[in-house]
Design an enzyme around this catalytic site. Structure first.
Site, PDB file in Angstrom:
ATOM      1  N   ASN A   1      -9.614   2.016   9.169  1.00 38.04           N
ATOM      2  CA  ASN A   1      -8.991   1.555  10.495  1.00 38.04           C
ATOM      3  C   ASN A   1      -9.804   2.461  11.587  1.00 38.04           C
ATOM      4  OD1 ASN A   1      -5.638   1.148  11.309  1.00 38.04           O
ATOM      5  ND2 ASN A   1      -7.319   2.019  12.746  1.00 38.04           N
ATOM      6  N   THR A   2      -9.706   3.639  11.637  1.00 39.54           N
ATOM      7  CA  THR A   2     -10.011   4.765  12.746  1.00 39.54           C
ATOM      8  C   THR A   2     -11.430   4.231  13.239  1.00 39.54           C
ATOM      9  OG1 THR A   2      -8.291   6.022  12.201  1.00 39.54           O
ATOM     10  CG2 THR A   2      -9.963   6.717  13.924  1.00 39.54           C
TER      11      THR A   2
ATOM     12  N   LYS B   1       0.910  -1.356   0.063  1.00 38.76           N
ATOM     13  CA  LYS B   1       0.069   0.131   0.045  1.00 38.76           C
ATOM     14  C   LYS B   1       0.593   1.093  -0.004  1.00 38.76           C
ATOM     15  CE  LYS B   1      -3.368   2.688   2.609  1.00 38.76           C
ATOM     16  NZ  LYS B   1      -3.796   2.899   3.950  1.00 38.76           N
TER      17      LYS B   1
ATOM     18  N   ALA C   1      -9.876   5.588   3.700  1.00 40.96           N
ATOM     19  CA  ALA C   1      -9.709   6.702   4.498  1.00 40.96           C
ATOM     20  C   ALA C   1     -11.232   7.577   4.688  1.00 40.96           C
ATOM     21  CB  ALA C   1      -8.487   7.830   4.156  1.00 40.96           C
ATOM     22  N   GLY C   2     -11.461   8.022   5.828  1.00 39.79           N
ATOM     23  CA  GLY C   2     -12.505   8.947   6.016  1.00 39.79           C
ATOM     24  C   GLY C   2     -13.736   8.383   6.435  1.00 39.79           C
TER      25      GLY C   2
ATOM     26  N   GLY D   1      -8.313   9.355   9.126  1.00 39.74           N
ATOM     27  CA  GLY D   1      -8.709   9.345  10.493  1.00 39.74           C
ATOM     28  C   GLY D   1      -9.763  10.422  10.788  1.00 39.74           C
TER      29      GLY D   1
END
Length: 268
Positions: A218-219, A109, A196-197, A170
């Site tokens: 992830n977050t 990645k 992301a986001g 994040g």
């Protein structure tokens, strides 16, 4: 029975799950492992910078607790500010994959981020690193802004996917780049992964309903109040979103339309 068995093909690998999870920001090791297991994901991404050079000397390391017969490691170059740093990280990533028994794993990645405030990817550095790594035989999954032209250039270079951000990494702001993501999907002949986001399950489902091939997050899981439950929610959201996309939504209409036509009612 509904057939949802179509697999996600990235490079020379095929995956049943279209959800990919990161491994950062969890409160503890046990929560991270349980969340990954509950999500049913098959691809796990790990920042190379956070790992020791020799996993065998660290029995408590996170990677040593996961079942690599069921999971595929996606090393990422997070923290790299230049193409050169990212390239070096990619080679270290392959060495780490070899240590867990995935000698044929050349996935990377690719993240090149020189912006410390908004953590937006550097398009020039990403192109430069991607071109080099593709020539060296890596399966490159580049993290990019939702830029349709950049996505086409990366595809032309031989990248295995493009991974446009939904909003800053994040941030949990959701899908702020819908118009451009739609264009990327329309123009791309390689998988498009929203990365992301995303902050909650409905946003993951929305991304899949647009026609993206997968979601990496992830977050949204690790920082939720109950990561294991949120991981399961994301699992269901990605599956349902994919099914809805494949089914094809109804056409939007200006006026109302009775769900029970009058000619049908007259026969009752």
């Amino acid at each position: 029975m509904i057939d949802n068995s179509e697999k996600l093909k990235i490079g020379n690998k095929s995956f049943s799950s279209r959800l990919m999870l990161g491994t950062g920001k969890y409160k503890n090791l046990e929560t991270a492992v349980k969340s990954i297991e509950t999500s049913d994901c098959e691809i796990v991404t790990v920042a190379i910078r956070r790992l020791p050079t020799n996993l065998h000397n660290d029995s408590n390391n996170f990677l040593n607790t996961l079942n690599w017969k069921k999971l595929w490691l996606l090393p990422n170059t997070a923290g790299s500010q230049t193409a050169e740093e990212a390239i070096r990280m990619a080679f270290l990533g392959h060495e780490l994959a070899c240590q867990i028994g995935q000698e044929d794993n050349f996935f990377i990645k690719l993240e090149v981020i020189s912006d410390p405030k908004y953590l937006l990817p550097d398009p020039i550095g990403t192109l430069k690193a991607a071109e080099f790594l593709v020539k060296k035989g890596f399966t490159v999954l580049p993290y990019i802004n939702a830029d349709p032209m950049l996505a086409l250039h990366l595809e032309d270079l031989g990248c295995a996917t493009v991974m446009p951000l939904g909003s800053p990494i994040g941030s949990g702001q959701g899908l702020n780049n819908l118009a451009n993501i739609k264009i990327i999907i329309e123009n791309s002949s390689i998988p498009v992964i929203v990365d992301a986001g995303i902050g909650t399950a409905s946003e993951a489902a929305m991304a899949m309903e647009l026609g993206v091939d997968g979601v990496l997050l992830n977050t949204a899981v690790s920082q939720s109040k109950n990561p294991e439950k949120m991981a399961y929610a994301m699992n269901l959201a990605v599956k349902s979103g994919r099914l809805a996309y494949c089914a094809g939504r109804m056409e939007k209409k200006i006026y109302a339309s009775s769900s029970s036509p009058m000619n049908l009612l007259s026969k009752i």
